[in-house]
Structure formats: structure tokens, C-alpha cells
Design an enzyme around this catalytic site. Structure first.
Site, mmCIF file in Angstrom:
data_model
loop_
_atom_site.group_PDB
_atom_site.id
_atom_site.type_symbol
_atom_site.label_atom_id
_atom_site.label_comp_id
_atom_site.label_asym_id
_atom_site.label_seq_id
_atom_site.Cartn_x
_atom_site.Cartn_y
_atom_site.Cartn_z
ATOM 1 N N THR A 135 0.825 -1.255 0.075
ATOM 2 C CA THR A 135 0.060 -0.117 -0.110
ATOM 3 C C THR A 135 0.956 1.434 -0.153
ATOM 4 O O THR A 135 1.744 1.325 0.692
ATOM 5 C CB THR A 135 -0.902 -0.032 1.247
ATOM 6 O OG1 THR A 135 -1.712 -1.154 1.332
ATOM 7 C CG2 THR A 135 -1.670 1.094 1.289
ATOM 8 N N ASN A 243 -4.226 -13.206 -0.691
ATOM 9 C CA ASN A 243 -4.938 -14.190 -0.451
ATOM 10 C C ASN A 243 -4.834 -15.459 0.698
ATOM 11 O O ASN A 243 -5.774 -15.654 1.369
ATOM 12 C CB ASN A 243 -4.974 -15.072 -1.935
ATOM 13 C CG ASN A 243 -6.335 -15.398 -2.006
ATOM 14 O OD1 ASN A 243 -7.127 -14.803 -1.906
ATOM 15 N ND2 ASN A 243 -6.425 -16.654 -2.836
ATOM 16 N N GLU A 366 -6.238 -5.897 4.134
ATOM 17 C CA GLU A 366 -6.326 -7.216 3.201
ATOM 18 C C GLU A 366 -7.740 -7.224 2.189
ATOM 19 O O GLU A 366 -8.398 -8.087 2.196
ATOM 20 C CB GLU A 366 -6.545 -8.447 3.949
ATOM 21 C CG GLU A 366 -5.381 -8.430 5.105
ATOM 22 C CD GLU A 366 -4.100 -8.969 4.776
ATOM 23 O OE1 GLU A 366 -4.149 -9.396 3.466
ATOM 24 O OE2 GLU A 366 -3.202 -8.881 5.454
HETATM 25 C C1 FAD Z 1 -4.008 -1.076 10.510
HETATM 26 C C2 FAD Z 1 -3.638 -1.302 9.187
HETATM 27 C C3 FAD Z 1 -2.524 -2.149 8.764
HETATM 28 C C4 FAD Z 1 -2.220 -2.267 7.388
HETATM 29 N N1 FAD Z 1 -1.214 -3.115 7.045
HETATM 30 C C5 FAD Z 1 -0.843 -3.160 5.756
HETATM 31 C C6 FAD Z 1 0.308 -3.945 5.465
HETATM 32 O O1 FAD Z 1 1.160 -4.576 6.467
HETATM 33 N N2 FAD Z 1 0.834 -3.766 4.216
HETATM 34 C C7 FAD Z 1 0.204 -3.220 3.059
HETATM 35 O O2 FAD Z 1 0.775 -3.254 2.212
HETATM 36 N N3 FAD Z 1 -0.921 -2.478 3.481
HETATM 37 C C8 FAD Z 1 -1.518 -2.438 4.739
HETATM 38 N N4 FAD Z 1 -2.554 -1.788 4.972
HETATM 39 C C9 FAD Z 1 -3.122 -1.176 4.013
HETATM 40 C C10 FAD Z 1 -4.660 -1.545 3.515
HETATM 41 O O3 FAD Z 1 -4.450 -2.682 2.933
HETATM 42 C C11 FAD Z 1 -5.595 -0.498 2.845
HETATM 43 O O4 FAD Z 1 -5.632 0.808 3.919
HETATM 44 C C12 FAD Z 1 -6.738 -1.054 2.023
HETATM 45 O O5 FAD Z 1 -6.166 -1.788 1.041
HETATM 46 C C13 FAD Z 1 -7.433 0.223 1.605
HETATM 47 O O6 FAD Z 1 -6.703 1.018 0.961
HETATM 48 P P1 FAD Z 1 -6.947 2.730 1.506
HETATM 49 O O7 FAD Z 1 -6.806 2.814 3.080
HETATM 50 O O8 FAD Z 1 -6.060 3.443 0.578
HETATM 51 O O9 FAD Z 1 -8.459 3.093 1.056
HETATM 52 P P2 FAD Z 1 -8.908 3.358 -0.657
HETATM 53 O O10 FAD Z 1 -8.448 2.308 -1.517
HETATM 54 O O11 FAD Z 1 -8.438 4.900 -0.876
HETATM 55 O O12 FAD Z 1 -10.661 3.101 -0.392
HETATM 56 C C14 FAD Z 1 -11.264 4.176 0.469
HETATM 57 C C15 FAD Z 1 -12.841 3.668 0.198
HETATM 58 O O13 FAD Z 1 -13.029 3.754 -1.122
HETATM 59 C C16 FAD Z 1 -13.566 2.233 -1.397
HETATM 60 N N5 FAD Z 1 -13.316 1.901 -2.745
HETATM 61 C C17 FAD Z 1 -12.226 1.743 -3.177
HETATM 62 N N6 FAD Z 1 -12.327 1.184 -4.753
HETATM 63 C C18 FAD Z 1 -13.622 1.302 -4.759
HETATM 64 C C19 FAD Z 1 -14.336 1.003 -5.814
HETATM 65 N N7 FAD Z 1 -13.868 0.324 -6.943
HETATM 66 N N8 FAD Z 1 -15.690 0.899 -5.882
HETATM 67 C C20 FAD Z 1 -16.171 1.290 -4.882
HETATM 68 N N9 FAD Z 1 -15.519 1.717 -3.614
HETATM 69 C C21 FAD Z 1 -14.331 1.663 -3.501
HETATM 70 C C22 FAD Z 1 -12.858 1.480 -0.228
HETATM 71 O O14 FAD Z 1 -13.771 0.281 -0.201
HETATM 72 C C23 FAD Z 1 -12.873 2.525 0.799
HETATM 73 O O15 FAD Z 1 -14.325 2.215 1.606
HETATM 74 C C24 FAD Z 1 -3.201 -1.768 6.425
HETATM 75 C C25 FAD Z 1 -3.973 -0.917 6.904
HETATM 76 C C26 FAD Z 1 -4.474 -0.584 8.209
HETATM 77 C C27 FAD Z 1 -5.563 0.191 8.461
#
Ligand code: FAD
Length: 387
Positions: A135, A243, A366
């Protein structure tokens, strides 16, 4: 009175070995984690190194992988370990998921023999910790947009970019970093302390406070040619790891829900309202019954998916179905249990509000619940609605 899981006779679906593994992990959690976890959560600190060694000593780190010091156990055993860990705290399960299913799995599946020998035995023992950087600040659900680059310079690779929300980041000895190259997305092993590689913790979290979450900054990080994961090409590399980790969450979320439900049942038996135990009211019993049903269905689904995984037939859509359903229902159970605890439910004296706010992160990482809905929607309609 029976335990919520007894309603579905869940244990009849498990082997003796699986039940023993569950008990062992539960014992470790009771001894090493439960007495301290509310304090770690409140302080926003985790003794990750000590915990990794403790968890390594009982074999849960990379326990579903074969060789290189890993136990090579089945998917259901791994799932039950995740369930027990998450019954203690989602942050602990996150530490184990990221170590075993993201960092170790990436090396185990895509790494060279030298990389496996160098990292996996020490990671299985909990002597070394790994993290997984996919991410970025601007790309979470859509990792294909990533801006982190890796460019060849002579025989070396030079990495630039920023990863955000990375579990275990600042306590890791090695980061698996995914970057854009001329030949598509590739994975790299970046040892802690490599010049140009800095890690900053994310502060002010209200969720998963007993878990380390970090930003990884790569500023001209020079790596030798052998730092690349030779077996991973394109986004299917990181998605394959995700996955694996999602599968653990299918069980883990039910662990948090079970801990909430057991807490609420005990509380409602003790608490008197209008001169009778809270548990003797029909409204309470309906809440408890509804929660026990969702818990039991979620556990049955988890074990079923585990058996499919063991048979080698589990599909990503099925993992999405498990993650979406079980995390969503666990969150509902946590919220409903919180109502039963009344005002006491908002304190860290009971685990319920901690599980509830933790599960908000689990709903998002995830793959968010929306993304898993879209995965299932695509499977059902044949139409991708992501863009
Ligand atoms: C505590 C914590 C630990 C984490 N650990 C890791 C880690 O170890 N490694 C790593 O790589 N990542 C990690 N993450 C990141 C996590 O995987 C991402 O936060 C997640 O994939 C969502 O991305 P974003 O936060 O950028 O939200 P965004 O992608 O910006 O999404 C924002 C909103 O938009 C919605 N959305 C997005 N696309 C669409 C669509 N096409 N249609 C409708 N709605 C949509 C989403 O569902 C969400 O509700 C972690 C996150 C947290 C909170």
C-alpha cells in the site's frame, strides 16, 4: 449452559491434532498476551520482538509453510491459531499474519534458495521479523497504480517511493517491497538499515493500537541484483500473498467475535437490571441467540474454506466471501455485545470495545469489504465493476 461453539458442535469437524494446536495457542495467549494486551493497547505499544520469539517458540510463525524451520501444518490448524490469537487481540493476529502469510510466504513462494535459507528459519523462530509493503499513500485498493519504482543501475536495483500503513514496519529486519519496474511489478527484499531506507510509525491510531503500523520511505535505496524475488512477476505476486493472509482473517475475525460473545454472556449473567439478571430478559436472549447463530455460521464457513484450501481447490472468490462475511458479522457481534455491557462496555476493563475498534481496521485491510463485494459481484455476473 453450553459454549456458543457447542451449539454447532464445531469440534466434531476438527481432528485431535487441530484441537491440540488450538489449545496450545490458547494457553500461550492466556499466559503471555491476555494479562497485558489492554495495557499495550492503551499505551499504543507492543513488545513485538519478545512476542515474536514467544510465538516462534510454539511454531505459529509460518506454521502452514513446509520446510525451512516451518511446521507444515494444514490450513485449518493455521486458521485455529489465528482464531485464538485474534480472540486475544487483532493486533497480535496481525503480527502473525504479516510475518507468516505475507512476508514469509512471499519469500517461501517467490524467493531464491539463498533468500529462503537466509530468512525463513530465523523468521519461523521469531528471531527476525518481516513486513510487507504494498500500500502507498495514494494507492490502497488499487495497488496497480503504485508509484514506487525500482530501476536497474549496472548490476544493482535502485528503489524510490513511499509505502504506508505497513504492519510490523519499524520492528522488521526485512521488508518485502513491491515496486514498478520496466518489466512490471516486482518484489524486493530490503533489509532494515539499508542506506536511504527509513521507517516512521503511524501515530494517533484509535484501532489496532497493540500493533505496529509504519510508513516506509525508500530514497535511492540501492540493492544488489539478488535482492529481487525471482519467482514473482506482476501484481499476481503480492495478490497471491494477500490471499493467504485473508484466509487467516476468515478464522481470526471469528475469534474476536467469540471473545466478545463469551464476555457478554458472562456479563449478562452477573449484571442485575430491574432486579433480575440481564440474561433473563427476552431481548437479551434474542441478541445472544442471533450472535451465536452468526458466530456458528462464520465458523462453519471458515472450517469449510480451510478444508477446500487443504484440498488445493480454494478460489480467491471463496476467500473474499469468507473475509467479507466473517469480518462484517464479527463487527456486528462486537457492537451488539457492547450494548449488553452498557457503560462498562466502553472501557478497556472488558475486551469488547477493543475488539470492536480493531475490527474496523480488519474490515479495511487485506481488501476492503467493498472490494470483496466487487470480487464476488464479478464472479456472479462476469462483469468487473472496479473501474
Ligand atoms: C492497521 C492497518 C494495517 C495495514 N497493514 C498493511 C500492510 O502490512 N501492508 C500493506 O501493504 N498495507 C497495509 N494496510 C493497508 C490496507 O491494505 C489499505 O488500507 C486498504 O487496502 C485500503 O486502501 P486505502 O486505505 O488506501 O483506501 P482506499 O483504497 O482509498 O479506499 C477508500 C474507500 O473507497 C472504497 N473503494 C475503493 N475502490 C472502490 C471501488 N472500485 N468501488 C467502490 N468503492 C471503492 C474502499 O472500499 C474504501 O471504502 C493496512 C491498513 C491498516 C488500517
Amino acid at each position: 449452559m453450553i459454549a456458543p461453539t457447542a451449539l454447532f458442535a464445531l469440534d466434531t469437524l476438527l481432528t485431535e491434532e487441530e484441537r491440540e494446536i488450538r489449545s496450545t495457542v490458547r494457553r500461550v495467549c492466556d499466559r503471555e498476551i491476555r494479562p497485558h494486551v489492554a495495557g499495550w493497547f492503551e499505551a499504543g505499544e507492543l513488545p513485538a520482538r519478545e512476542l515474536a520469539r514467544t510465538l516462534g517458540s510454539v511454531g505459529v510463525l509460518g506454521m502452514h509453510l513446509d520446510g525451512y524451520g516451518c511446521a507444515g501444518l494444514g490450513a485449518v490448524s493455521y486458521g485455529l491459531a489465528c482464531l485464538e490469537l485474534e480472540a486475544a487481540d487483532s493486533g497480535l493476529r496481525s503480527l502473525v499474519s504479516v510475518q507468516g502469510s505475507l512476508a514469509m510466504y512471499a519469500i517461501w513462494k517467490y524467493g531464491s534458495e539463498e533468500q529462503k535459507q537466509e530468512w525463513l528459519p530465523a523468521m519461523a523462530a521469531g528471531e527476525r521479523i518481516g513486513c510487507f509493503g504494498l500500500t502507498e499513500p495514494d494507492f490502497g485498493s488499487d495497488p496497480g497504480g503504485m508509484r514506487t519504482t525500482a530501476k536497474r543501475e549496472g548490476g544493482d536495483w535502485v528503489l524510490n517511493g513511499t509505502k504506508l500503513w505497513i504492519t510490523n514496519g519499524s520492528v522488521s529486519d526485512v521488508a518485502v517491497v513491491w515496486a514498478r519496474t520496466d518489466e512490471g511489478v516486482r518484489g524486493f527484499l530490503v533489509p532494515a538499515g539499508t542506506p536511504g531506507f527509513t521507517v516512521n510509525d503511524v501515530k494517533h491510531k484509535i484501532s489496532l493500537r497493540a500493533s505496529v503500523t509504519s510508513e516506509l520511505v525508500l530514497d535511492g535505496v540501492r540493492l544488489p541484483a539478488e535482492a529481487i524475488l525471482p519467482g514473482a512477476r506482476g501484481l499476481s505476486g503480492p495478490l497471491g500473498c494477500l490471499n493467504e493472509a485473508r484466509f487467516g482473517i476468515v478464522f481470526g475475525a471469528m475469534g474476536a467475535a467469540l471473545d466478545c460473545l463469551e464476555t457478554a454472556i458472562a456479563y449478562a449473567a452477573d449484571r442485575e437490571v430491574f432486579a433480575k439478571p440481564l440474561s433473563s430478559y427476552q431481548l437479551t436472549q434474542e441478541k445472544l441467540a442471533d450472535m451465536a447463530l452468526e458466530l456458528g455460521k462464520g465458523l462453519l464457513l471458515a472450517v469449510h474454506l480451510g478444508r477446500l484450501k487443504e484440498a488445493g481447490t480454494l478460489t480467491p472468490e471463496q476467500v473474499s466471501a469468507g473475509k467479507l462475511n466473517n469480518v462484517r458479522e464479527a463487527l456486528e457481534i462486537a457492537r451488539k455485545c457492547r450494548t449488553l455491557l452498557g457503560a462498562s462496555g466502553i472501557t478497556l476493563e472488558y475486551p469488547v470495545i477493543r475488539h470492536s475498534v480493531n475490527l474496523e481496521s480488519v474490515l479495511t485491510y487485506e481488501g476492503t469489504s467493498e472490494i470483496h463485494s466487487l470480487v464476488i459481484g464479478k464472479a456472479l455476473t462476469g462483469i468487473a465493476a472496479f473501474k
